[in-house]
Design an enzyme around this catalytic site. Structure first.
Site, short mmCIF file in Angstrom:
data_model
loop_
_atom_site.label_atom_id
_atom_site.label_comp_id
_atom_site.label_asym_id
_atom_site.label_seq_id
_atom_site.Cartn_x
_atom_site.Cartn_y
_atom_site.Cartn_z
N ASP A 83 39.64 38.53 52.42
CA ASP A 83 40.42 37.38 51.97
C ASP A 83 41.28 37.79 50.77
OD1 ASP A 83 41.21 34.64 51.68
OD2 ASP A 83 39.79 34.47 50.02
N ASP A 115 45.66 38.87 50.66
CA ASP A 115 46.69 38.20 49.85
C ASP A 115 47.45 39.24 49.04
OD1 ASP A 115 45.95 35.64 50.68
OD2 ASP A 115 46.11 34.81 48.65
N ASP A 144 37.16 47.50 44.33
CA ASP A 144 37.99 47.44 43.11
C ASP A 144 39.06 48.52 43.17
OD1 ASP A 144 35.90 49.29 42.96
OD2 ASP A 144 35.49 48.96 40.83
N TYR A 160 30.76 33.92 52.98
CA TYR A 160 31.36 32.64 53.38
C TYR A 160 30.36 31.75 54.11
CZ TYR A 160 36.36 33.19 52.32
OH TYR A 160 37.57 33.30 51.70
N LYS A 173 31.41 47.68 48.48
CA LYS A 173 31.01 47.82 47.08
C LYS A 173 29.62 48.42 47.11
CE LYS A 173 31.66 47.15 42.64
NZ LYS A 173 32.69 47.85 41.85
C1 IPM Z 1 42.55 32.50 54.41
C2 IPM Z 1 42.33 31.31 53.53
C3 IPM Z 1 41.01 30.66 53.91
C4 IPM Z 1 39.91 31.66 53.64
C5 IPM Z 1 40.73 29.32 53.19
C6 IPM Z 1 41.85 28.33 53.39
C7 IPM Z 1 39.42 28.73 53.63
O1 IPM Z 1 42.38 31.68 52.19
O2 IPM Z 1 42.59 32.33 55.65
O3 IPM Z 1 42.70 33.61 53.88
O4 IPM Z 1 39.41 31.76 52.51
O5 IPM Z 1 39.54 32.35 54.57
MG MG Z 2 42.98 33.71 51.87
#
Ligand code: IPM
Ligand code: MG
Length: 359
Positions: free
Chosen positions: A248, A252, A224, A141, A192
């Protein structure tokens, strides 16, 4: 002395869900003697629209002065064509970096009442309670060099850099180890290492740090496989620690196990426990302004703020119990709606949590 909270609603549904969190904070001030001073500022696309920057200097100064920051969400289609340096996401990334918030805690807990709302079979997810610890201020990042250059042939080449120092890995692994010590004493470090040298080093640092935590069972998994295991048998995990980008993606994935990304709070902490708190979902432009967004992730982020930055774990427990109660009452925003429940909007859900808190 009163603690200072900076509230940053941001964009999209950020405004609506933060309004519910503010009602909650107001209730804590009036009814439960919470001694805080609340300030509000702009970040993200709304800040860009107002002053031409996704992270205005005034906002950053206020964030530096605050004991804790509560953020809604940033981003939206409206700003997607801007140069990447001016996009709303830069506001969020700038806050993380400037405040040194390297430790991102993302709990994934399935409320038993929501077992039916998950897309996975109830027996796979029921009882799920894991914590993802994501490194937040390093890795790909922020790594340099980055960009897009034009080759002699005229073709463009894009590049980003995955870079970690041993010290950056060591401190995040230790945060995860400390958390594991307070939970099930199992930590899975995700990398990884079979392909990326940087994450092979990550693994070695994790092993070294682990020697100071003999009670914690440390395991390692390639990313993975970790993605697959999260949807195959998520209850095998207690605490997971990983890089910025892997975290990240995996968070999710873990969020969806719990029924809805609208349920999950997060904390991003610096070395001293100062933190920024935000729901892990985004600004959801598709439902913004409709009054249907789920405010529970934000309300639960207030609970995390009380626990980690305001030294008030008792109040945090009460808020979490209040959320539990409204779910017991069968109240559901559309994202967690299922048969036999009552569908409510953002405000009604926020009011119900406050009512439950007041008993
Ligand atoms: C998160 C989001 C952020 C990230 C974005 C909005 C920059 O997806 O907090 O997970 O990638 O960290
Ligand atoms: Mg995110």
């Amino acid at each position: 002395m009163s603690k200072k909270i900076l509230v940053l609603p941001g964009d999209g549904i950020g405004q609506e869900i933060i309004a519910e969190a503010m009602k909650m904070i107001g209730c804590l001030q009036n009814e439960f003697e919470l001694d805080v001073v609340v300030d509000e500022a702009l970040v993200g696309g709304s800040a860009y629209d107002a002053v031409g920057s996704p992270l205005p200097e005034t906002t950053l100064d206020l964030a530096r002065e605050a004991d804790a920051v509560l953020l809604g969400a940033v981003g939206g289609t409206k700003w997607e064509s801007l140069d990447i340096s001016l996009r709303p996401e830069k506001g969020l990334l700038g806050l993380r970096k400037e405040l040194g918030l390297f430790a991102n805690l993302r709990p994934a807990i399935l409320y038993p009442q929501l077992a039916d709302a998950s897309t996975l079979k109830p027996e796979v997810v029921s009882g799920l309670d894991m914590m993802i610890v994501r490194e937040l201020t390093g890795g790909i990042y922020f790594g340099q060099p980055r960009g897009v250059k034009e080759l002699e042939s005229g073709e463009k080449e894009g590049f980003n850099t995955l870079v970690y120092r041993e010290s950056e890995v060591d401190r995040i692994v230790r945060v995860a180890m400390d958390i594991a010590m307070k939970r099930g004493k199992r930590l899975c470090s995700v990398d990884k290492a079979n392909v990326l040298e940087c994450t092979e080093m990550w693994r070695n640092v994790a092993i070294e740090a682990g020697k100071d935590y003999p009670e914690v069972e440390l395991s390692h998994m390639y990313v993975d496989n970790a993605a697959m295991q999260l949807v195959r048998a998520p209850k095998q995990f207690d605490v997971m620690v990983t890089t910025n980008m892997f975290g990240d993606i995996l968070s999710d994935c873990a969020a969806m196990l719990t029924g809805s990304i609208g349920m999950l709070p997060s904390a991003s902490l610096d070395e001293n426990g100062k933190g920024m708190y935000e729901p892990i979902h985004g600004s959801a432009p598709d439902i913004a302004g409709k009054g249907v967004a789920n405010p529970l992730a934000t309300i639960l982020s207030v609970a995390m703020m009380l626990r980690y930055s305001l030294d008030n774990a008792g109040m945090a427990d009460k808020i979490e119990q209040a959320v539990d109660q409204v779910l017991d009452q069968g109240l559901r925003t559309p994202d967690i709606m299922s048969d036999g429940c009552k569908e409510v909007g953002t405000e009604e859900m926020g009011d119900a949590v406050i009512a439950a808190l007041m008993g």
